[in-house]
Design a protein around this motif. Structure first.
Motif, short mmCIF file in Angstrom:
data_model
loop_
_atom_site.label_atom_id
_atom_site.label_comp_id
_atom_site.label_asym_id
_atom_site.label_seq_id
_atom_site.Cartn_x
_atom_site.Cartn_y
_atom_site.Cartn_z
N HIS A 147 0.82 -1.20 0.00
CA HIS A 147 0.00 0.00 0.00
C HIS A 147 0.86 1.26 0.00
CE1 HIS A 147 -3.36 -2.62 0.40
NE2 HIS A 147 -3.05 -2.99 1.63
N ARG A 161 -4.65 0.13 -8.46
CA ARG A 161 -5.76 1.06 -8.26
C ARG A 161 -5.59 1.76 -6.92
NH1 ARG A 161 -10.02 -1.06 -4.77
NH2 ARG A 161 -9.59 -3.23 -4.24
N GLU A 162 -6.48 2.71 -6.66
CA GLU A 162 -6.56 3.34 -5.34
C GLU A 162 -7.81 2.81 -4.65
OE1 GLU A 162 -7.74 7.61 -4.52
OE2 GLU A 162 -5.60 7.72 -4.04
N ALA A 163 -7.65 2.33 -3.43
CA ALA A 163 -8.77 1.77 -2.67
C ALA A 163 -9.21 2.78 -1.61
CB ALA A 163 -8.36 0.46 -2.01
N GLN A 164 -10.38 2.50 -1.03
CA GLN A 164 -10.91 3.36 0.01
C GLN A 164 -11.34 2.54 1.22
OE1 GLN A 164 -13.03 7.18 -1.95
NE2 GLN A 164 -14.17 5.30 -2.21
N HIS A 207 -7.89 12.92 10.15
CA HIS A 207 -9.14 12.79 9.42
C HIS A 207 -10.27 13.60 10.08
CE1 HIS A 207 -7.15 9.63 7.18
NE2 HIS A 207 -8.16 9.64 6.34
N ASP A 241 -13.71 -0.82 1.96
CA ASP A 241 -15.15 -0.88 1.73
C ASP A 241 -15.59 -2.19 1.09
OD1 ASP A 241 -13.86 -0.14 -0.61
OD2 ASP A 241 -15.47 1.17 -1.31
N GLU A 258 -14.20 12.11 5.57
CA GLU A 258 -13.53 11.72 4.32
C GLU A 258 -13.02 10.28 4.41
OE1 GLU A 258 -12.80 13.23 1.24
OE2 GLU A 258 -14.43 14.53 1.88
N PRO A 259 -13.16 9.51 3.34
CA PRO A 259 -12.64 8.13 3.36
C PRO A 259 -11.12 8.11 3.45
CG PRO A 259 -13.31 8.72 1.14
CD PRO A 259 -13.78 9.85 2.04
N ARG A 261 -7.90 6.84 1.86
CA ARG A 261 -7.50 6.38 0.53
C ARG A 261 -6.08 5.83 0.57
NH1 ARG A 261 -10.68 11.00 -0.48
NH2 ARG A 261 -12.45 10.57 -1.86
#
Length: 291
Positions: A147, A161-164, A207, A241, A258-259, A261
């Motif tokens: 990551h 990809r970018e995950a959340q 956050h 998620d 905000e998630p 990322r």
């Protein structure tokens, strides 16, 4: 160097892969003294030191690491030659080790491995579940799912990809505490922490969550254990998620926050270019993790 002994080269490769003279000897069907002599002979012939003894382990020197790539390429070429001679050059087989965080290894990898096995039954995948970064240059794994972007120039990396990740709590927890939606709502609610050093607390505050150590009902730096505590209703926790959506009885909370990322990087060593089985697993992981 003109008359390099193939048996000595195999001794070097197996010792490098297993990190142990005794384990390498078992793999090659030799006695340990015989294997040790072969390793010593190739070092003498090359005029370099390939290994250092650390306790009972054999650790590659920087020179050994440099030469390992060439030795692996020679081994792969010899294997391909043997397969072609026997008419099996298109066959793919062997073990490929994949390192991933415990959450990815537990929830995301099994269906990918299952599909891969159906397509390539000759490949066996060794899943290494660890939140530590595997050292690919020292062959702790063939492929790593990370990551963070790798910094070593000798590694091959692909951004998948970018995950959340979002914040979740159990249905039972929500029934007791209500459904917090804003950072302000969470100020006096229990969270499941990951460490006692303050790193996770600082991360939550970044956050926008106004929390303190008093908010932590318990701690676990093991992601799957941390998630189990959240599922039990002990406090709020974050989870990717696509993993959380598949778990019954979980509710997304703090919807207005905000998630989190983070990227998915697939990383391998340079053998990716010469080993077909590693390439096959690498591409299967890239497809499966793309979402």
């Amino acid at each position: 160097m003109d008359n390099l002994d193939w048996n000595q080269l195999k001794a070097f490769l197996q010792t490098a892969q297993t990190g142990s003279l005794s384990a390498a000897a078992r793999k090659l069907g030799l006695t340990q003294p015989t294997l040790s002599r072969q390793v010593a002979a190739i070092e003498q012939q090359m005029g370099v030191t390939l290994f250092e003894r650390v306790g009972k382990a054999m650790v590659l020197t920087p020179t050994g690491l440099d030469l390992l790539e060439h030795a692996r390429a020679m081994g792969a070429a010899a294997e391909a030659l043997g397969l072609a001679a026997s008419g099996r050059s298109q066959a793919v087989g062997g073990v490929v080790s994949v390192s991933a965080t415990d959450a990815v290894a537990t929830y995301l990898l099994p269906p990918i491995v299952q599909r891969l096995r159906a397509q390539e039954p000759g490949i066996a995948v060794e899943v290494i579940a660890s939140d530590a970064l595997s050292d690919l240059l020292r062959r702790e794994a063939d492929i790593a799912i990370r990551h963070v972007k790798p910094e070593q120039p000798d590694l091959i990396a692909r951004l998948v990809r970018e995950a959340q990740a979002f914040f979740y709590a159990s249905e039972a927890w929500v029934q007791t505490h209500g459904h917090p939606r804003t950072a302000k709502d969470a100020a006096h609610l229990p969270f499941v922490g990951t460490d006692r050093s303050g790193h996770y607390l600082a991360y939550l505050r970044q956050h926008g969550l106004i929390v303190s150590e008093d908010n932590f009902s318990c701690y676990s730096d093991h992601t799957v254990a941390h998630w189990a505590l959240v599922r039990q209703g002990i406090g709020i926790g974050a989870m990717m998620d696509e993993i959380a959506r598949e778990i019954p009885g979980m509710v997304r909370v703090l919807d207005d926050v905000e998630p989190i990322r983070f990227p998915f990087w697939l990383v391998s060593h340079r053998e990716l270019r010469t080993s077909r089985r590693i390439r096959v697993v690498f591409e299967a992981l890239a497809e499966g993790l793309a979402g």
